[in-house]
Write an enzyme that holds these catalytic residues in place. Sequence first.
Site, PDB file in Angstrom:
ATOM      1  N   LYS A   1     -44.171  27.561 -45.129  1.00 27.56           N
ATOM      2  CA  LYS A   1     -44.455  26.327 -44.394  1.00 27.56           C
ATOM      3  C   LYS A   1     -45.923  26.282 -44.003  1.00 27.56           C
ATOM      4  O   LYS A   1     -46.396  27.094 -43.210  1.00 27.56           O
ATOM      5  CB  LYS A   1     -43.611  26.221 -43.127  1.00 27.56           C
ATOM      6  CG  LYS A   1     -43.756  24.842 -42.482  1.00 27.56           C
ATOM      7  CD  LYS A   1     -43.180  24.773 -41.087  1.00 27.56           C
ATOM      8  CE  LYS A   1     -44.188  25.110 -40.023  1.00 27.56           C
ATOM      9  NZ  LYS A   1     -45.333  24.203 -39.944  1.00 27.56           N
TER      10      LYS A   1
ATOM     11  N   GLY B   1     -50.878  32.642 -36.641  1.00 34.75           N
ATOM     12  CA  GLY B   1     -50.978  31.534 -35.695  1.00 34.75           C
ATOM     13  C   GLY B   1     -51.225  32.046 -34.299  1.00 34.75           C
ATOM     14  O   GLY B   1     -51.809  33.114 -34.118  1.00 34.75           O
ATOM     15  N   SER B   2     -50.761  31.309 -33.323  1.00 32.92           N
ATOM     16  CA  SER B   2     -51.056  31.659 -31.935  1.00 32.92           C
ATOM     17  C   SER B   2     -50.234  32.858 -31.469  1.00 32.92           C
ATOM     18  O   SER B   2     -49.125  33.091 -31.944  1.00 32.92           O
ATOM     19  CB  SER B   2     -50.778  30.464 -31.032  1.00 32.92           C
ATOM     20  OG  SER B   2     -49.417  30.120 -31.109  1.00 32.92           O
ATOM     21  N   THR B   3     -50.785  33.600 -30.518  1.00 31.08           N
ATOM     22  CA  THR B   3     -50.076  34.738 -29.939  1.00 31.08           C
ATOM     23  C   THR B   3     -48.789  34.265 -29.265  1.00 31.08           C
ATOM     24  O   THR B   3     -47.756  34.928 -29.327  1.00 31.08           O
ATOM     25  CB  THR B   3     -50.991  35.470 -28.940  1.00 31.08           C
ATOM     26  OG1 THR B   3     -52.054  36.083 -29.695  1.00 31.08           O
ATOM     27  CG2 THR B   3     -50.261  36.566 -28.177  1.00 31.08           C
ATOM     28  N   GLU B   4     -48.844  33.084 -28.678  1.00 34.39           N
ATOM     29  CA  GLU B   4     -47.677  32.523 -27.998  1.00 34.39           C
ATOM     30  C   GLU B   4     -46.489  32.385 -28.960  1.00 34.39           C
ATOM     31  O   GLU B   4     -45.384  32.857 -28.676  1.00 34.39           O
ATOM     32  CB  GLU B   4     -48.094  31.165 -27.438  1.00 34.39           C
ATOM     33  CG  GLU B   4     -47.072  30.492 -26.586  1.00 34.39           C
ATOM     34  CD  GLU B   4     -47.411  29.011 -26.401  1.00 34.39           C
ATOM     35  OE1 GLU B   4     -48.555  28.606 -26.696  1.00 34.39           O
ATOM     36  OE2 GLU B   4     -46.508  28.278 -25.980  1.00 34.39           O
TER      37      GLU B   4
ATOM     38  N   GLY C   1     -46.270  33.805 -31.878  1.00 34.85           N
ATOM     39  CA  GLY C   1     -45.995  35.153 -32.396  1.00 34.85           C
ATOM     40  C   GLY C   1     -44.974  35.876 -31.530  1.00 34.85           C
ATOM     41  O   GLY C   1     -44.062  36.543 -32.031  1.00 34.85           O
TER      42      GLY C   1
ATOM     43  N   GLU D   1     -50.139  37.893 -37.506  1.00 36.35           N
ATOM     44  CA  GLU D   1     -51.602  37.875 -37.416  1.00 36.35           C
ATOM     45  C   GLU D   1     -51.919  36.791 -36.397  1.00 36.35           C
ATOM     46  O   GLU D   1     -51.751  35.614 -36.674  1.00 36.35           O
ATOM     47  CB  GLU D   1     -52.183  37.591 -38.801  1.00 36.35           C
ATOM     48  CG  GLU D   1     -53.605  38.065 -38.930  1.00 36.35           C
ATOM     49  CD  GLU D   1     -54.576  36.984 -38.566  1.00 36.35           C
ATOM     50  OE1 GLU D   1     -54.933  36.904 -37.366  1.00 36.35           O
ATOM     51  OE2 GLU D   1     -54.955  36.227 -39.468  1.00 36.35           O
TER      52      GLU D   1
ATOM     53  N   CYS E   1     -59.542  33.022 -36.255  1.00 37.76           N
ATOM     54  CA  CYS E   1     -58.843  33.986 -35.396  1.00 37.76           C
ATOM     55  C   CYS E   1     -59.744  35.171 -35.059  1.00 37.76           C
ATOM     56  O   CYS E   1     -59.668  35.720 -33.978  1.00 37.76           O
ATOM     57  CB  CYS E   1     -57.558  34.451 -36.054  1.00 37.76           C
ATOM     58  SG  CYS E   1     -57.777  34.956 -37.750  1.00 37.76           S
TER      59      CYS E   1
ATOM     60  N   GLU F   1     -58.623  32.745 -25.757  1.00 38.12           N
ATOM     61  CA  GLU F   1     -59.113  32.219 -27.029  1.00 38.12           C
ATOM     62  C   GLU F   1     -59.376  30.720 -26.869  1.00 38.12           C
ATOM     63  O   GLU F   1     -58.525  29.979 -26.394  1.00 38.12           O
ATOM     64  CB  GLU F   1     -58.022  32.455 -28.086  1.00 38.12           C
ATOM     65  CG  GLU F   1     -58.426  32.055 -29.475  1.00 38.12           C
ATOM     66  CD  GLU F   1     -57.381  32.471 -30.519  1.00 38.12           C
ATOM     67  OE1 GLU F   1     -56.192  32.192 -30.305  1.00 38.12           O
ATOM     68  OE2 GLU F   1     -57.775  33.050 -31.534  1.00 38.12           O
TER      69      GLU F   1
HETATM   70  P1  NAI Z   1     -49.206  27.528 -33.632  1.00 39.12           P
HETATM   71  O1  NAI Z   1     -49.084  28.984 -33.474  1.00 39.12           O
HETATM   72  O2  NAI Z   1     -48.318  26.650 -32.849  1.00 39.12           O
HETATM   73  O3  NAI Z   1     -49.011  27.135 -35.162  1.00 39.12           O
HETATM   74  C1  NAI Z   1     -49.084  28.014 -36.270  1.00 39.12           C
HETATM   75  C2  NAI Z   1     -47.939  27.734 -37.226  1.00 39.12           C
HETATM   76  O4  NAI Z   1     -46.706  28.066 -36.606  1.00 39.12           O
HETATM   77  C3  NAI Z   1     -47.798  26.258 -37.637  1.00 39.12           C
HETATM   78  O5  NAI Z   1     -47.381  26.220 -38.981  1.00 39.12           O
HETATM   79  C4  NAI Z   1     -46.687  25.768 -36.723  1.00 39.12           C
HETATM   80  O6  NAI Z   1     -45.981  24.663 -37.251  1.00 39.12           O
HETATM   81  C5  NAI Z   1     -45.794  26.975 -36.637  1.00 39.12           C
HETATM   82  N1  NAI Z   1     -44.941  27.048 -35.450  1.00 39.12           N
HETATM   83  C6  NAI Z   1     -45.148  26.501 -34.226  1.00 39.12           C
HETATM   84  N2  NAI Z   1     -44.139  26.824 -33.398  1.00 39.12           N
HETATM   85  C7  NAI Z   1     -43.282  27.605 -34.097  1.00 39.12           C
HETATM   86  C8  NAI Z   1     -42.056  28.269 -33.784  1.00 39.12           C
HETATM   87  N3  NAI Z   1     -41.523  28.213 -32.581  1.00 39.12           N
HETATM   88  N4  NAI Z   1     -41.451  28.986 -34.750  1.00 39.12           N
HETATM   89  C9  NAI Z   1     -41.993  29.083 -35.965  1.00 39.12           C
HETATM   90  N5  NAI Z   1     -43.134  28.471 -36.321  1.00 39.12           N
HETATM   91  C10 NAI Z   1     -43.787  27.747 -35.398  1.00 39.12           C
HETATM   92  O7  NAI Z   1     -50.715  27.146 -33.353  1.00 39.12           O
HETATM   93  P2  NAI Z   1     -51.307  25.694 -33.014  1.00 39.12           P
HETATM   94  O8  NAI Z   1     -50.392  24.972 -32.093  1.00 39.12           O
HETATM   95  O9  NAI Z   1     -51.626  25.040 -34.280  1.00 39.12           O
HETATM   96  O10 NAI Z   1     -52.637  26.078 -32.262  1.00 39.12           O
HETATM   97  C11 NAI Z   1     -52.598  26.473 -30.889  1.00 39.12           C
HETATM   98  C12 NAI Z   1     -53.582  27.569 -30.620  1.00 39.12           C
HETATM   99  O11 NAI Z   1     -53.218  28.722 -31.350  1.00 39.12           O
HETATM  100  C13 NAI Z   1     -55.002  27.288 -31.067  1.00 39.12           C
HETATM  101  O12 NAI Z   1     -55.714  26.596 -30.101  1.00 39.12           O
HETATM  102  C14 NAI Z   1     -55.534  28.669 -31.291  1.00 39.12           C
HETATM  103  O13 NAI Z   1     -55.983  29.207 -30.080  1.00 39.12           O
HETATM  104  C15 NAI Z   1     -54.342  29.451 -31.765  1.00 39.12           C
HETATM  105  N6  NAI Z   1     -54.312  29.606 -33.232  1.00 39.12           N
HETATM  106  C16 NAI Z   1     -54.638  30.806 -33.764  1.00 39.12           C
HETATM  107  C17 NAI Z   1     -54.668  30.972 -35.128  1.00 39.12           C
HETATM  108  C18 NAI Z   1     -55.044  32.253 -35.728  1.00 39.12           C
HETATM  109  O14 NAI Z   1     -55.383  32.288 -36.882  1.00 39.12           O
HETATM  110  N7  NAI Z   1     -54.958  33.343 -35.017  1.00 39.12           N
HETATM  111  C19 NAI Z   1     -54.384  29.872 -36.039  1.00 39.12           C
HETATM  112  C20 NAI Z   1     -53.997  28.670 -35.389  1.00 39.12           C
HETATM  113  C21 NAI Z   1     -53.987  28.564 -34.031  1.00 39.12           C
END
Ligand code: NAI
Length: 798
Positions: free
Chosen positions: A194, A246-249, A251, A268, A302, A399
């Site tokens: 996804k 994606g986000s630590t939250e 994760g 990651e 990240c 972050e």
């Molecule tokens: P996110 O962690 O919500 O999204 C990343 C992926 O996870 C997206 O594909 C999203 O649809 C999916 N996702 C969201 N909730 C999920 C769940 N409960 N179960 C499974 N998959 C889920 O990140 P978001 O909302 O795009 O960005 C928020 C913050 O996260 C950013 O401001 C940044 O600080 C951080 N972030 C960090 C990244 C990194 O590479 N470490 C990448 C993107 C965001």
Amino acid sequence: MKTRIKEIYKTMEYGPAPEDASEAIQFLKKYNNKFNLFINGKWVTPSSGEYYDSINPSTKEKLAQISEANEADVDKAVAAAKKALPKWVSIGAHQRARYLYALARQIQKHSRLFSVLESLDNGKPIRETRDIDIPIVVRHFYHHAGWAQLRDTELKDYKELGVIGQIIPWNFPLMMLSWKIAPAIAMGNTIVLKPAEATSLTALLFAEICQQIGLPNGVVNIITGHGSTGAAIVNHKDVSKIAFTGSTEVGKIIRRATAGTGKKLSLELGGKSPFIVFEDADLDSVVEGIVDAIWFNQGQVCCAGSRLLVQESIAEKLYKKIRARMENLRIGNALDKSIDIGAIVDDTQLKTIKEMVQLGVDEGSTLNQPSWACPTEGYYYPPTLFTDVSPSATIAQEEIFGPVLVAMSFRTHKEAVKLANNTRYGLACSIWTENINLALDIAPQIKAGVAWINCTNVFDAAAGFGGYRESGFGREGGKEGLMEYLKPRINNEFTDEPLPISINNLDTPNENGLPSLGIDRTTKMYIGGKQARPDGGYSTVINSVKGVYIGEVSKGNRKDIRNAVEAAHANNKWLDMTGHSRAQVLYYLAENLMIRREEFASRIVQMTNQNKSDALQEVDLSIERIYTYAALADKYDGHVHHTIHRNVTLAMPENLGVMGIICPDESPLLGFISTVIPAITMGNSVIVIPSEKLPFSATDFYQVLETSDVPAGTVNIVTGGKDELAQVLAKHDNVDAIWYFGNKEGCREIEFLSADNMKRTWVNYGKYRNWLDKAQGEGQEFLKHASQIKNIWIPYGA
Ligand code: NAI
Ligand code: MG
């Protein structure tokens, strides 16, 4: 005209140099700007019938409609991947290698289309997609075509996992896709991926590429949607592994959701990576490094070097140079070839950045921004530097994920390390000094998965990438990255019940011809190199398996665990020893155990009523096992990776820190030795909870530890209620990793509770090893789980 030319010479302004987007627009038109789901090699309409818009953040214009997949769609995609699996496995390594090679070739042939589409959809400069993102994507598929070919020879002790669920973010859409898909399918798995809701287009173009090269249906399925779609993948029963960036939250949500299911997990996550500048650094290179660290990809990286730590003597000088450089950065439409900074991915992210910056100002830090204004038609944010920042300020800890650099100064090297590690994250660090000795002294001290020396944000398929602490676990790239998509074949031999042991009819060991153990005192615990009474003042009666009273053990509690964790942290001696020195101590341990061979056998017989010969065999195997790890102590080493850059890239296994070890109930001595010894071999300090039912082999062992030069605090033994103590360890913020051998429910609990500080966990999911079997009970697999790899990049070239 004359004055115009004069004017241009004076300002040296670039004119706009827009990249032609017509082919990308044509691609979108071919699908009527409306995309379905890619399942089993075909485009399928979403069951929900719902679509959402994908926007061009440079202009806020709508690009296309994207399907919202629901549980039924996820189910369809997983079923397709499951069906495709046996054939994908059976076509063999070479055929899979050909498909990966074909993917690499085909993406390369359409690289400009991918670059333009990515810039349109994400807002990142075309210069970056064209010169960085897409070349890395191509390189990733080529590199893994090689691993696919070598799968059966280089990794023959490992097996594919099955159907893999992969969830990726929006900051490097196609690059993250390649980091996920290439190793997974190279190792013989099939996948459901996804993309992030904001940036699905290049993944959909990739689906078309899969069709073009004739990739067997169902090997790669791409389904789009929001977080709930991701959650449906995470919770699907037929998925064997989740790979998430994606986000630590989120994760942490995924860690908790998969706890106890046996689904393998790699995460990651976020970061707040330090960019450390020592006073002898080449400051002009540093400034360009900072541009790459925090203004590359609008800072939505990240591993962005978002915390600038500068030695005090040069701080003002460097800030001045940074301000001047900021003034010269050009911001604008992502398709303009002459801009440095593009657009923020969407309005939500832009709002987050603005709020964080306001918070920085409110908390008293000084804001520095260029004098020019951003374009207004898209989601833009200017390069930003905060000075006068206190290390505890929110902007120094959280972050921001935007083009915002937060600066602090330090005086001594020690202070630099302390500041650098003052974070819950640990993804990367960047170290700038002309003194290589200093750089190589600092790099191992920073808790981060990647250390870049005099460079930053360098990536390659041949080197692992991934974090420490709350930046997640697992690696992408390198051989270590492949391991995330494999499992040891030996796992298939684990059983649902422990191995039956042969029980004799005798009541005491000495009837068996072994030394008498006499009347037992209550054994104490062992904390910080000293025997310790339990804080609670309680003891527990221990009977043999036949119900005969043997003695009592101390009943440890929360306070005892806390003391043990403190003692483990206070011990630097063990970590600072070389592999050779640790080996010497381990040999000495084995020697001292050998002297007391019969006594330890007596104890096993007393607790388990086994035959004398079986008990002696367990002691002998324990001695042999210690020898194995003594042998490996100076041999389990790293690699120098062959990356495409002019860098020596060192992949070094490092210790995890303080580990909790919950021992198995089977083989009371050997189970203890087989888990504790590999953990300390890697330099970790451990808190051990021995078998609750058969604890005496472990408590006898502290006398061996005391006579064998093991530094105080290396091994701490707390006896008592296994699951109660295990949970205290799992919740403890200063414990870095936990190994748990016990029942299924206990495993779930450990994984669930470990999410808070993202401990590394290794649990047996209620399956039993035969500890007497060398293939199951010892080896490098154990050391792998007791360490993590740091990649240190050292550029060369005079
Ligand atoms: P996110 O962690 O919500 O999204 C990343 C992926 O996870 C997206 O594909 C999203 O649809 C999916 N996702 C969201 N909730 C999920 C769940 N409960 N179960 C499974 N998959 C889920 O990140 P978001 O909302 O795009 O960005 C928020 C913050 O996260 C950013 O401001 C940044 O600080 C951080 N972030 C960090 C990244 C990194 O590479 N470490 C990448 C993107 C965001
Ligand atoms: Mg989100």
